[in-house]
Design a protein around this motif. Structure first.
Motif, mmCIF file in Angstrom:
data_model
loop_
_atom_site.group_PDB
_atom_site.id
_atom_site.type_symbol
_atom_site.label_atom_id
_atom_site.label_comp_id
_atom_site.label_asym_id
_atom_site.label_seq_id
_atom_site.Cartn_x
_atom_site.Cartn_y
_atom_site.Cartn_z
ATOM 1 N N SER A 246 0.906 -1.253 -0.016
ATOM 2 C CA SER A 246 0.044 -0.068 -0.058
ATOM 3 C C SER A 246 1.067 1.191 -0.121
ATOM 4 O O SER A 246 0.465 2.344 -0.517
ATOM 5 N N PRO A 249 2.914 2.194 -3.610
ATOM 6 C CA PRO A 249 2.312 2.998 -4.694
ATOM 7 C C PRO A 249 1.635 4.429 -4.148
ATOM 8 O O PRO A 249 1.676 5.244 -5.112
ATOM 9 N N LEU A 253 2.512 7.433 -6.194
ATOM 10 C CA LEU A 253 1.708 8.149 -6.725
ATOM 11 C C LEU A 253 1.715 9.699 -6.237
ATOM 12 O O LEU A 253 1.430 10.856 -6.922
ATOM 13 N N ILE A 271 -7.091 11.178 -10.882
ATOM 14 C CA ILE A 271 -6.904 9.838 -11.117
ATOM 15 C C ILE A 271 -5.723 9.284 -9.906
ATOM 16 O O ILE A 271 -6.010 8.388 -9.181
ATOM 17 N N ALA A 272 -4.516 9.976 -9.865
ATOM 18 C CA ALA A 272 -3.728 9.697 -8.961
ATOM 19 C C ALA A 272 -4.209 9.835 -7.602
ATOM 20 O O ALA A 272 -3.873 9.157 -6.506
ATOM 21 N N SER A 274 -7.403 9.593 -6.481
ATOM 22 C CA SER A 274 -8.306 8.548 -6.278
ATOM 23 C C SER A 274 -7.621 7.185 -5.968
ATOM 24 O O SER A 274 -7.884 6.321 -5.092
ATOM 25 N N THR A 275 -6.446 6.694 -6.806
ATOM 26 C CA THR A 275 -5.710 5.734 -6.315
ATOM 27 C C THR A 275 -5.129 5.760 -5.171
ATOM 28 O O THR A 275 -5.110 4.810 -4.263
ATOM 29 N N GLU A 277 -6.270 7.408 -2.484
ATOM 30 C CA GLU A 277 -7.438 7.114 -1.440
ATOM 31 C C GLU A 277 -7.779 5.523 -1.356
ATOM 32 O O GLU A 277 -8.075 5.075 -0.293
ATOM 33 N N GLU A 278 -7.902 5.052 -2.619
ATOM 34 C CA GLU A 278 -8.125 3.510 -2.627
ATOM 35 C C GLU A 278 -7.458 2.711 -1.655
ATOM 36 O O GLU A 278 -7.695 2.098 -0.978
ATOM 37 N N ARG A 279 -5.956 3.152 -2.135
ATOM 38 C CA ARG A 279 -4.935 2.211 -1.158
ATOM 39 C C ARG A 279 -4.984 2.582 0.321
ATOM 40 O O ARG A 279 -4.835 1.524 1.205
#
Length: 440
Positions: A246, A249, A253, A271-272, A274-275, A277-279
């Motif tokens: 986690s 990335p 990012l 996009i960056a 959002s990724t 936040e997801e991780r």
């Protein structure tokens, strides 16, 4: 002469009778020259009968000695003395009896020697095993205590004849408390600086018609320490792997986002972010699962209607209902049981089964309630079934090994149990059984 000595007794007696009859007839004919016939016959019969009686007496004297010897050896066998043997060379029909008797004695001697050797081996093993062993009679007095038990409860002194209650009074309080609880269990002796963990096992059995108790005290400190170290290594490995997956990335990012801001390429920033936040949310959920497993509180049971509870589950994960849900009220902790079933349902969806084959069934059983989570995936092999409920055990590359372990903790906290079973035709059935006292 040797042949005559070993002739069967019956043949010798027949020959003796024939000889007596012949001698009587011959002597009667001889005496009839001087005496009346009846007197000659009476005298001949008396003389021949006396001679035959003496011969019969001498014949049966060795037999009486043989029978006394046989009776003596049998009495010796009964008393545990197998050192006797009998020699016999007179009558052929008794030689087999004597030989069989001697063979019986030899067999008993061999068996006793083997038994003594086994007893010595067993005693050596019992005395030198690191497990403390006590054999107690019905009055709770020590019949046998091995060396480990002497060191633990008697400062090296013999324990035979001592009362267990007296020994426990002189032992550390934790030992007495473990015995007072009854049954098997674990207890700790010592303080934080020097702590020893023991497992107490107690078994009842009959010895010589009397009920005895076998007590085993096994020191588990080293073994548990090794298991603890291995568990911590696995925990650290899993956490490190998840954090790296986690954070790496996220760091990459974040660096890319900074470069996009510097270059003014703002359209790629969502996009960056959002990724990232997801991780971050994945990492948050991962750590929350660990914290929930480590700090599982005692269940707060409350009356809960089953149909609304199952419907709430269906709002969070898809599954079919197998049969009908009983419209009854059951006492359990809805939050904890919901978490356990969500974990099981998610595992079912990840088993490779079709989404519409995951189902849940609730049934009343004799000792409480049974909740089944069923799928049609690949099931589990024997090795996985044996370890699936252990914490941190997982066959998934990204699995934490906490889902089934947490479900087990929740079921056992409610006084119930969990079981896994491969289904006929493929798939797995995971059952949570809640006890009857958890009912309405």
């Amino acid at each position: 002469m040797r042949i005559l000595r070993v002739l069967p007794l019956a043949i010798r007696m027949v020959a003796l009778v024939l000889l007596g009859v012949f001698a009587t007839a011959a002597l009667t004919a001889l005496l009839a020259r001087w005496l009346p016939p009846w007197q000659a016959a009476a005298i001949a019969a008396l003389v021949a009968g006396t001679a035959m009686g003496l011969v019969v007496w001498r014949t049966f004297v060795p037999l009486r000695a043989l029978f006394r010897a046989l009776a003596g050896t049998v009495a010796g066998y009964r008393d545990g003395d197998f050192s006797f043997g009998i020699t016999w060379d007179r009558y052929g029909d008794l030689i087999e009896l004597v030989d069989a008797h001697n063979e019986l004695g030899q067999t008993l001697r061999d068996q006793r020697l083997s038994l003594v050797q086994r007893e010595l081996l067993l005693d050596t093993m019992v005395q030198n095993t690191p497990v403390a062993m006590l054999l107690l009679d019905p009055s709770r007095r020590v019949v046998l205590g091995n060396l480990a038990a002497r060191r633990m409860l008697g400062d090296g002194r013999r324990l035979e004849g001592h009362s267990l209650d007296d020994l426990l009074q002189a032992a550390p309080p934790a030992v007495g408390e473990a015995f007072a609880r009854g049954g098997d269990g674990m207890f700790t002796v010592g303080d934080e600086d020097r702590e020893d963990i023991y497992h107490l096992a107690r078994r009842m059995f009959r010895l010589n018609g009397r009920l005895h108790e076998l007590v085993l005290l096994r020191q588990m400190t080293a073994e548990l320490r090794r298991q603890e170290v291995q568990t911590w290594k696995k925990v650290i490995r899993v956490i490190s792997h998840e954090l790296n997956n986690s954070l790496a990335p996220i760091a990459s990012l974040a660096h890319s986002g900074a470069e996009l801001l510097r270059r003014g390429q703002h359209e790629k920033l969502p996009i960056a972010l959002s990724t990232i936040e997801e991780r971050a949310r994945h990492l948050e959920g991962f750590l929350r699962d660990y914290a929930r497993f480590a700090k599982l509180p005692a269940p707060r049971n409350e009356p809960t209607r089953l149909p609304p509870f199952v419907e709430k589950l269906r709002n969070q994960v898809d599954f079919a209902v197998d049969g009908t849900i009983p419209d009854e009220i059951v006492r359990f902790d809805p939050g904890q049981l919901e978490q356990a079933l969500l974990n099981l349902l998610k595992n079912a969806h990840e088993s490779g089964t079709a989404a519409d084959t995951v189902s849940l069934a609730v049934r009343r059983i004799a000792d409480g309630w049974r909740i089944d989570v069923l799928d049609r995936g690949s099931g589990m092999n024997e090795a996985v079934l044996a370890n699936a409920l252990l914490p941190f055990y997982s066959t998934k590359r990204s699995g934490t090994g906490l889902g089934l372990a947490l479900a087990r903790e929740i079921a056992e906290a409610h006084g119930g149990r969990i079981a896994l079973l491969n289904r006929d035709g493929g798939g797995l059935c995971v059952s949570i059984v809640l006890p009857a006292q958890g009912g309405p």
